[in-house]
Design an enzyme around this catalytic site. Sequence first.
Site, PDB file in Angstrom:
ATOM      1  N   HIS C 214       0.818  -1.135  -0.154  1.00  0.00           N
ATOM      2  CA  HIS C 214      -0.208  -0.032   0.004  1.00  0.00           C
ATOM      3  C   HIS C 214       0.663   1.236  -0.071  1.00  0.00           C
ATOM      4  CE1 HIS C 214      -4.155  -2.002   1.118  1.00  0.00           C
ATOM      5  NE2 HIS C 214      -3.491  -2.708   0.214  1.00  0.00           N
ATOM      6  N   SER C 218      -0.645  -1.176  -6.214  1.00  0.00           N
ATOM      7  CA  SER C 218      -0.315  -2.224  -7.069  1.00  0.00           C
ATOM      8  C   SER C 218       0.445  -2.003  -8.166  1.00  0.00           C
ATOM      9  CB  SER C 218      -1.533  -3.095  -7.374  1.00  0.00           C
ATOM     10  OG  SER C 218      -2.073  -3.482  -6.260  1.00  0.00           O
ATOM     11  N   LYS C 242     -14.553  -8.534  -8.021  1.00  0.00           N
ATOM     12  CA  LYS C 242     -13.564  -9.293  -9.016  1.00  0.00           C
ATOM     13  C   LYS C 242     -12.778 -10.290  -8.234  1.00  0.00           C
ATOM     14  CE  LYS C 242     -10.522  -8.673 -12.508  1.00  0.00           C
ATOM     15  NZ  LYS C 242      -9.380  -7.931 -13.264  1.00  0.00           N
ATOM     16  N   ASP C 243     -12.497 -10.053  -6.814  1.00  0.00           N
ATOM     17  CA  ASP C 243     -11.738 -11.102  -6.109  1.00  0.00           C
ATOM     18  C   ASP C 243     -12.746 -12.097  -5.575  1.00  0.00           C
ATOM     19  OD1 ASP C 243      -9.286  -9.874  -6.506  1.00  0.00           O
ATOM     20  OD2 ASP C 243      -9.383  -8.983  -4.454  1.00  0.00           O
ATOM     21  N   GLU C 286       6.071 -33.815  -1.373  1.00  0.00           N
ATOM     22  CA  GLU C 286       4.899 -33.315  -2.238  1.00  0.00           C
ATOM     23  C   GLU C 286       5.162 -32.567  -3.261  1.00  0.00           C
ATOM     24  OE1 GLU C 286       1.398 -33.412   0.085  1.00  0.00           O
ATOM     25  OE2 GLU C 286       2.561 -35.183  -0.522  1.00  0.00           O
TER      26      GLU C 286
END
Lengths: 184, 313, 419
Positions: C214, C218, C242-243, C286
């Site tokens: 922040h 972004s 959107k998220d 894994e």
Amino acid sequence: MAADSAHASQQSQDEETRRDFLYLMATAMGVVGTGAFAWPLVNSMNPSKEVLALASTEVDLSPIEVGQSLTVMWRGKPVFIRHRTEAEIAEAADVALDELPDQEADADRVVKPEWLVVGGNCTHLGCVPLGQKTGDEKGEYGGWFCPCHGSHYDTSGRIRKGPAPENLPVPPVEFLDDTTIKIG
Amino acid sequence: MKKFVLTAAAAAVTLGLGIGAASAAEALKAPSKTWSFSGVFGTYDQAQLQRGYQVYKQVCSSCHGMDLIAFRNLADLGYNEDELKAIAAEYEVTDGPDEFGDMFDRPARLSDYFPSPFANAQAAAAANGGAAPPDLSLVAKARVGGPDYLYALLTGYEDDVSEEVLQQIFETETHKREVQYAAAMEAYEVRLAKYQEKVKTDPTAKEPAMPEDPGPVESVEDLGLPDTASFNAYFPGYGIAMAPPLSEDIVEYADGTPATLSNLSADVSAFMMWAAEPTMDQRKQMGIKVILFLLVFTGILYAAKRKCWADVH
Amino acid sequence: MSEHLKTNNALIKWIDHRLPVFSMMNETMIDYPAPKNLNYWWNFGSLAGFALVVMIVTGIVLAMQYTAHVDYAFNSVERIMRDVNGGWLIRYIHMNMASFFFIVVFIHMFRGLYYGSYKAPREILWMLGVVILLLMMATAFMGYVLPWGQMSFWGATVITNLFSAIPVFGEAIVVWLWGGFSVDNPTLNRFFALHYLLPFVIVGVVVVHLWALHRFGSNNPLGIEANGQQDKIPFHPYYTVKDAFGVGVFLLAFSGFLFFAPNFLGHPDNYIPANPLVTPAHIVPEWYFLPFYAILRSIPDKLLGVVAMFASIGILFILPWLDRSPVRSAKFRPVYKWFFWLFFANCILLGWVGQEAAEGLPLILGRLATAWYFIHFLVVLPLLGVMERPKPLPVSISEPVLSGGGGLAAAAAKPMEKA
């Protein structure tokens, strides 16, 4: 012209209502979905299947002499079994119901009068009352005495004096034969 | 739905997950079989599980435990409470200590687990020539191929397996031997050359031994399995310590199903799958509901997103 | 601080005046200005946060049922699967979400690589992300040990033995890690304690990660700084919705595995209780560790292999200084774009090599891929910074077409031009 702009504003209003409706639907479904996810998490803390499966226990009564008591475990908690004397049975039966804080007749609490089976945790805050062993303090009514906050129980396991609100609970008891009971 | 799962799986694989890597120890891959519980909508067949339990109880349980299964779990097979109690009462379990400190036997209750055939792993190994028979509670999830593998194994003994399968194994093994022999010969020639050089100055030098040609594998005997092992086409290394456990009519099915080797093997494999994953039916049913919910939810979110973004420029 | 908070609720105002949580939430999640041209690759940050929350919530509930003792751990997990109400669901969510968490984070990182999100002034943001990755790997590794199956036990043995490669102190360190002379009860107990602790450390680093984010906001697909209001939109509702849509799609993919192939990403051997006398034929970590495992095995020297494996992550810390190109987004870096995809393919190749036996072709490919992994960072990126001629950059996010930034930039910006 005016009609056109009215039409346009009507349209944009429609758009807004549709958008708000979608938001509302999405939020509502999100809340439902989160709730549906949260429920198994909460429910997982309830007793599991193998705990519920251990719900009954069988006890052989033959070694208990008249006047003696036995403590057994049922669902992780003590259960008091007392082989009552004639005097104790009479004492329990003779009490007038209106003298009792939690009114219950002795006959409703036993299957056979000589065998009293009650949960062994004080109904006040869950301590184990004294009175099972011969030397124990049995309280003013000859049954059990809870040392934590001074509750007195009679020979039917009923609360007579002290802060406990209820009688010692009677678990489900079934006589499999004369000297064997199943608790639970 | 199935397609979706496949697409997702394909996507995952592209992301660099190579899963279910083939085991290195040589054995045939178990052919996949259609089960009542295969696929997105498949469920266990209770009648088959009951038969499988009968096979387990009458045959397998003399050597293999199922420590994680309690009698109460058999309710999943469709037995009612009285039947379950009757089943449990046929077993003796050790309980105690009693008030004298002694352990005692009593008939099993619903909350008891299947008793183990052996007191401990050491006793199990000692009674079975050093190889303790594995517990079967989770075996269907603990082997690559799951129930397909179990079925293939139980029908994969020498007398039961098809000629093509045998030929396939012989060819693979022959080829492997040829490769090994060629490599050994190459190494031998290098050593031989060195020896011939050395022997000129040092007559005591030892001549290297020529590797023996193992020859082709043309029969099960040529595989050279240990005497204690039985041939099994699907067991890693082909030699399994367990003698063929099942044969036609080894049990008499209560429901009259013919007890062929194939039926016996399939039923007991299905039973082991249930034992390993008793919640499968529940899981798939919940999955269908959750995915339907998510499809609607995601659709609404997509519409909301479109509406929301319509005025961004 | 609270002047932007729009509310008529007196209680909220009263609280906010004394403890400005509502203002803070408003500034970070509601009014927070975000570039308006973020594409769907920017969804993976919030998805990672979502996965972390799911892992912690399910993990806490599982911890209430789990017993961290070598004699009981395996059966306590099976008790969760069989007897605990909904236990199978919670455990399968935890198990599969771990994999999906890594998928999401890997995509998040590749997005950062493609669009140059690690470049100034976001270097610390990127480095905090690498710290999160390391913490995740440690947490995942220790979590995989807890069910105490064969893969748990042997995975723990192999990975802790890596530290024995350290000269002089190696043996002592391994004994210290184990709390004994082998992986045993003390090891299991400390792994459980740390597996419970580390996710909360991750949450802490995530908060700092967001704080750093922040500071400058972004990055975006064009890689140019957003100029003023016309390039930005408030986070809510645009990116919240959107998220949320992204979470929906993610959950659909996740549910496919969770409900219909919950053991697909696991290994059958972990359903066999740990046995210190028998090693499974194939020890495979894994899947999310496979590329790193491949690097470890590609190097024939024990110590150097371990060093290379840790260096493969450590090198990410200095990435912002290895890539000297002033242009962020690969959209405007015609050569870097190809090397990016080559690097991506190389990582996939390493993953494949990691699960094969270390011999023959996989071994050779693994060595080449390992070499390329480091060449990409140490040679290709510094050289590209000097030699590559980037395409002209658009003037701003709102006016990419006017900049004459070439067909690519115009085409890329086009979807935003509707309205």
